[in-house]
Design a protein around this motif. Sequence first.
Motif, PDB file in Angstrom:
ATOM      1  N   UNK A 145       0.782  -1.260  -0.026  1.00  0.00           N
ATOM      2  CA  UNK A 145       0.148  -0.028   0.052  1.00  0.00           C
ATOM      3  C   UNK A 145       0.842   1.232  -0.031  1.00  0.00           C
ATOM      4  N   UNK A 146       1.782   1.280  -0.658  1.00  0.00           N
ATOM      5  CA  UNK A 146       2.895   2.544  -0.755  1.00  0.00           C
ATOM      6  C   UNK A 146       2.050   3.844  -0.948  1.00  0.00           C
ATOM      7  N   UNK A 147       1.211   3.883  -2.110  1.00  0.00           N
ATOM      8  CA  UNK A 147       0.590   5.152  -2.454  1.00  0.00           C
ATOM      9  C   UNK A 147      -0.753   4.721  -2.435  1.00  0.00           C
ATOM     10  N   UNK A 148      -1.288   3.444  -2.064  1.00  0.00           N
ATOM     11  CA  UNK A 148      -2.598   3.112  -1.980  1.00  0.00           C
ATOM     12  C   UNK A 148      -3.614   4.072  -1.278  1.00  0.00           C
ATOM     13  N   UNK A 149      -3.368   4.611  -0.045  1.00  0.00           N
ATOM     14  CA  UNK A 149      -4.168   5.483   0.587  1.00  0.00           C
ATOM     15  C   UNK A 149      -4.271   6.902  -0.057  1.00  0.00           C
ATOM     16  N   UNK A 150      -3.233   7.317  -0.872  1.00  0.00           N
ATOM     17  CA  UNK A 150      -3.263   8.531  -1.489  1.00  0.00           C
ATOM     18  C   UNK A 150      -3.969   8.504  -2.904  1.00  0.00           C
ATOM     19  N   UNK A 151      -3.725   7.488  -3.478  1.00  0.00           N
ATOM     20  CA  UNK A 151      -4.721   7.303  -4.725  1.00  0.00           C
ATOM     21  C   UNK A 151      -6.021   6.816  -4.572  1.00  0.00           C
ATOM     22  N   UNK A 156     -11.686   9.154  -4.311  1.00  0.00           N
ATOM     23  CA  UNK A 156     -12.838   9.719  -3.467  1.00  0.00           C
ATOM     24  C   UNK A 156     -13.124  11.094  -3.828  1.00  0.00           C
ATOM     25  N   UNK A 157     -12.219  11.773  -4.210  1.00  0.00           N
ATOM     26  CA  UNK A 157     -12.334  13.113  -4.456  1.00  0.00           C
ATOM     27  C   UNK A 157     -12.783  13.232  -6.023  1.00  0.00           C
ATOM     28  N   UNK A 158     -13.041  12.163  -6.599  1.00  0.00           N
ATOM     29  CA  UNK A 158     -13.549  12.258  -8.267  1.00  0.00           C
ATOM     30  C   UNK A 158     -12.827  11.994  -9.064  1.00  0.00           C
ATOM     31  N   UNK A 159     -11.522  11.444  -8.832  1.00  0.00           N
ATOM     32  CA  UNK A 159     -10.337  11.206  -9.804  1.00  0.00           C
ATOM     33  C   UNK A 159     -10.646   9.691 -10.319  1.00  0.00           C
ATOM     34  N   UNK A 160     -10.305   9.324 -11.423  1.00  0.00           N
ATOM     35  CA  UNK A 160     -10.300   7.832 -11.886  1.00  0.00           C
ATOM     36  C   UNK A 160      -9.292   7.492 -12.688  1.00  0.00           C
ATOM     37  N   UNK A 161      -8.713   6.270 -12.132  1.00  0.00           N
ATOM     38  CA  UNK A 161      -7.529   5.890 -12.778  1.00  0.00           C
ATOM     39  C   UNK A 161      -7.495   5.692 -14.463  1.00  0.00           C
ATOM     40  N   UNK A 162      -6.464   5.947 -15.055  1.00  0.00           N
ATOM     41  CA  UNK A 162      -6.787   5.983 -16.394  1.00  0.00           C
ATOM     42  C   UNK A 162      -7.177   6.944 -17.355  1.00  0.00           C
ATOM     43  N   UNK A 163      -8.071   7.803 -16.571  1.00  0.00           N
ATOM     44  CA  UNK A 163      -8.792   9.015 -16.982  1.00  0.00           C
ATOM     45  C   UNK A 163      -8.117   9.987 -16.686  1.00  0.00           C
ATOM     46  N   UNK A 164      -8.094  10.508 -15.475  1.00  0.00           N
ATOM     47  CA  UNK A 164      -7.212  11.775 -15.082  1.00  0.00           C
ATOM     48  C   UNK A 164      -6.436  11.476 -13.738  1.00  0.00           C
ATOM     49  N   UNK A 165      -5.926  10.250 -13.451  1.00  0.00           N
ATOM     50  CA  UNK A 165      -5.235   9.921 -12.362  1.00  0.00           C
ATOM     51  C   UNK A 165      -4.156   8.787 -12.867  1.00  0.00           C
ATOM     52  N   UNK A 166      -2.818   9.053 -12.962  1.00  0.00           N
ATOM     53  CA  UNK A 166      -1.902   8.031 -13.489  1.00  0.00           C
ATOM     54  C   UNK A 166      -0.597   7.922 -12.582  1.00  0.00           C
TER      55      UNK A 166
END
Length: 446
Positions: A145-151, A156-166
């Motif tokens: 969980x190195x960056x699990x909590x941050x991601x 939860x704030x509206x970001x989605x992996x592959x769309x606007x979170x990389x």
Amino acid sequence: MEERRPPLALVPTAVMVMLSLSSCCVSAARPAAGGAEQQLHPVILIPGTGGNQLEARLTEDYRPSSLVCRVWPPVRGRGGWFRLWFDPSVLIAPLTRCFAERMKLYYDPAADDYRNAPGVETRVSDFGSTSTLRYLDPNLKLLTGYMNTLASTLEKAGYEEGRDLFGAPYDFRYGLAGPGHPSQVGSAYLQRLKLLVETACVANGGRPAILVAHSLGGLFALQLLARNPLPWRTAHVKRLLTLSTPWGGSVQEMLTFASGNTLGVPFVDASIIRDEQRTSESNLWLLPTPKVFGNTTLVVSRYHNRSYSAKNMTQFLRDIGFEEGVESYRVRIRPLVEALPEPGVPVTCLVGTGVDTVESLVFGDGGYDEGPEKVVYGDGDGTVNLASLVGPIKAWSDSPAQVIEVVELPKVSHLGILNDKNALEQIIRIVDSINLNATSTSYHPS
């Protein structure tokens, strides 16, 4: 009583310094006018050393040091690729040696560059994804969980992996070098990172990206900015947000070179991995810099009857028995760390303070193999010294065009900053203010 450095409040007023935590944070995702979902600036996560996963494959040129290394691991399928970092096998002494010889880098003076050990191929998988930043090993609870909590907080704030979170993982053993010296692996990473930034911007309506970088990742992010023209930076990067970045290196890194550092992994013999750690180009990059530490005595050796500061680092490398690292440090690393280039985009530095951090080391008559007999601690985040964490304040404060904000997080450690509630609130505060097109950020003393 140990002498303390001046409080951050005494730095020049040309920079914006946050000494207290914001008491209110709001979600980055909210409906825009007409009920449509607000479009967000893309976020790219750049991990520190421990947050990257490495895979390896052994070729016929590999010459194992033991029968154990010849048969371990029993790879089936996947083209011969197996997990190199981090794998729980490192906890077993015979396999620790296999790990160390496969992780080792070699400096080739003829090519003036670093390369893998003969017969060892490595790769970083899932570039662009955050999956490799969330778990170092899903089967091992330690270091997961190195960056699990941050991601997850960003999602939860509206970001989605592959769309606007990389995510932008890299081979953390390699680094960069000063002008005129090749760094094939490090330079290739900067090119991939640049392309990821450009792609993320295009995919999100041309909105420039927010770079969120932890530890060593902040140094790579700074070099990305410094090595691209100002028009590119302003068009593609909205803000650089760094967490625990060692701008001026760390005294603890001298302990790593002298005696080895297990990085908190239990049961591992530091002496076994010391030689491998010394060959890491990025570790040379993280040694204390003269720009930050000056003539301050950092290490004393009674065996050699010498003391060492950041200004006589080459002598330190010789005396610990790492002669092969001297020339590389002198011609490649020192010119790199002597400059702390201006980013040219707004910067926010989140730094942990008030955690005992190695400030100086005393080695006895037994030399470096026996480890330090005395350790003096000072302020910092437990890994990086406070002077290094706030290095940009002094370096960039004379530039009226450079916006910099420093947020102190009392009693937050180097790695703990990725999970600390107050740190996560600060990250969301910053991201939210950008997405709301805020022109200024206010805060209330906690």
